[in-house]
Design an enzyme around this catalytic site. Structure first.
Site, mmCIF file in Angstrom:
data_model
loop_
_atom_site.group_PDB
_atom_site.id
_atom_site.type_symbol
_atom_site.label_atom_id
_atom_site.label_comp_id
_atom_site.label_asym_id
_atom_site.label_seq_id
_atom_site.Cartn_x
_atom_site.Cartn_y
_atom_site.Cartn_z
ATOM 1 N N ASP A 67 6.442 14.341 -8.428
ATOM 2 C CA ASP A 67 5.878 14.038 -7.115
ATOM 3 C C ASP A 67 6.861 14.342 -5.986
ATOM 4 O O ASP A 67 6.459 14.772 -4.904
ATOM 5 C CB ASP A 67 5.455 12.567 -7.059
ATOM 6 N N ASP A 166 14.120 -7.067 3.696
ATOM 7 C CA ASP A 166 14.996 -6.071 3.075
ATOM 8 C C ASP A 166 14.609 -4.664 3.520
ATOM 9 O O ASP A 166 15.457 -3.772 3.617
ATOM 10 C CB ASP A 166 14.898 -6.149 1.552
ATOM 11 N N ALA A 178 3.265 4.132 -3.967
ATOM 12 C CA ALA A 178 4.708 4.317 -4.120
ATOM 13 C C ALA A 178 5.469 3.079 -3.643
ATOM 14 O O ALA A 178 5.238 1.970 -4.105
ATOM 15 C CB ALA A 178 5.133 5.586 -3.384
ATOM 16 N N TYR A 179 6.394 3.249 -2.708
ATOM 17 C CA TYR A 179 7.263 2.160 -2.246
ATOM 18 C C TYR A 179 6.444 0.990 -1.713
ATOM 19 O O TYR A 179 6.730 -0.178 -1.987
ATOM 20 C CB TYR A 179 8.202 2.712 -1.172
ATOM 21 N N SER A 180 5.406 1.281 -0.969
ATOM 22 C CA SER A 180 4.566 0.220 -0.407
ATOM 23 C C SER A 180 3.962 -0.642 -1.510
ATOM 24 O O SER A 180 3.933 -1.880 -1.411
ATOM 25 C CB SER A 180 3.454 0.840 0.452
#
Length: 306
Positions: A67, A166, A178-180
């Site tokens: 990805d 953070d 993904a990160y979310s």
């Protein structure tokens, strides 16, 4: 279609896949090109060109990797979107579709225009005066040991509140896996238009995800007492140790064009991958849970056996 641009994973061995593409291109009298810094990784028949010319000169791009490589290919063509075909070399990709053995048929279908296009939006970001784009997300992340990200949120110029966390992650629907997602954000259908803002490990202020219209403008501005912040774009560090400034974010539709041959099968595979992510097992344990046929079809999603 006369020319294809190759976008290579930065570290993985892509020799086998590139050779498959080269043999196909020779048979069909098609030219291949790659950015000049990658010329030592491809056969001499592949033309090296300046990095910013690959997407301009190619009729389509072939992303060889996972990805991350696919996102890089989409970003490279954002000013003049070209179809991007993803060839899978990763372990759990959500954007790539084709496995190396199926590549000759996929290239022939690409040549005959026997495919559909999946349109992807991006985030167009002004980071303290520098313009960048992100197809997954842009994130303000604290430096380890330096406190918390403290930033205010404004939408269309209206102050909403502040974050002390953070990290603060702003994602597209594509980036919602993904990160979310890892930070506790919702999954957004790739067919939807939306911007998702999710704090990671919030200590104060806004503590839940905010889902906004694609037409709303987002501004995140660091507070004077914020810790040093790293700005990440699709997981890549864009700015390190920022202590002041703002990020202005807008949503841009149809910024990336992804080649799909079987959209339904692709969605079914992604549903399986999301299920695997939610199970609290090691990769080898997950493999053993699947029937033999499923193990073979998803073998590329797991690390090799020891």
């Amino acid at each position: 279609m006369s020319g294809l641009g190759l976008v290579l994973h930065p570290t993985r061995d892509v020799t086998e896949v590139v050779e498959i593409i080269e043999r196909w291109a020779t048979r069909h009298h098609k030219s291949l090109m790659v950015r000049a810094q990658d010329k030592h990784r491809v056969p001499a028949s592949v033309e090296p060109v300046p990095e910013d010319e690959v997407a301009i000169r190619a009729d389509a791009l072939i992303s060889i990797g996972g990805d991350g490589t696919m996102l890089g290919a989409l970003r490279s063509a954002v000013l003049d979107p070209k179809p991007v075909l993803g060839v899978h070399l990763g372990r759990l990709g959500f954007l790539v579709e084709v496995e190396p053995p199926a590549l000759p048929e996929a290239l022939s279908r690409l040549l005959s225009k026997d495919f559909t296009i999946e349109s992807h939006a991006c985030l167009a970001c002004d980071v303290c005066g520098d313009d960048v784009v992100a197809f997954n997300d842009i994130a303000l992340v604290r430096q380890p040991g330096s406190g918390f990200v403290t930033a205010t949120l404004a939408v269309d110029g209206q102050q909403y509140g502040y974050y002390r966390a953070d990290a603060v992650v702003v994602s597209t629907p594509t980036g919602s896996t993904a990160y979310s997602y890892a930070a506790g954000g919702p999954l957004i259908s790739p067919a939807a238009d939306a911007v998702v803002i999710t704090p990671s490990a919030p200590m104060a202020g806004i503590s839940r995800s905010v889902v906004l219209s694609p037409d709303e403008k987002v501004r995140l501005e660091l507070e004077p007492h914020s810790s040093a912040v790293v700005v990440e774009m699709d997981g890549l560090v864009f700015r390190d140790a920022a202590t002041e400034g703002a990020v202005d974010i807008s949503y841009r539709r149809n910024a990336g064009l992804v080649v799909r041959f079987d959209p339904q099968r692709y969605q079914e595979r992604n549903q399986m991958k999301m299920t695997l992510l939610d199970l609290p097992f090691l990769p080898e344990q997950l493999r053993e849970l699947l029937p033999d046929e499923a193990q073979r079809s998803h073998d590329h999603d797991f690390p090799p056996r020891c």
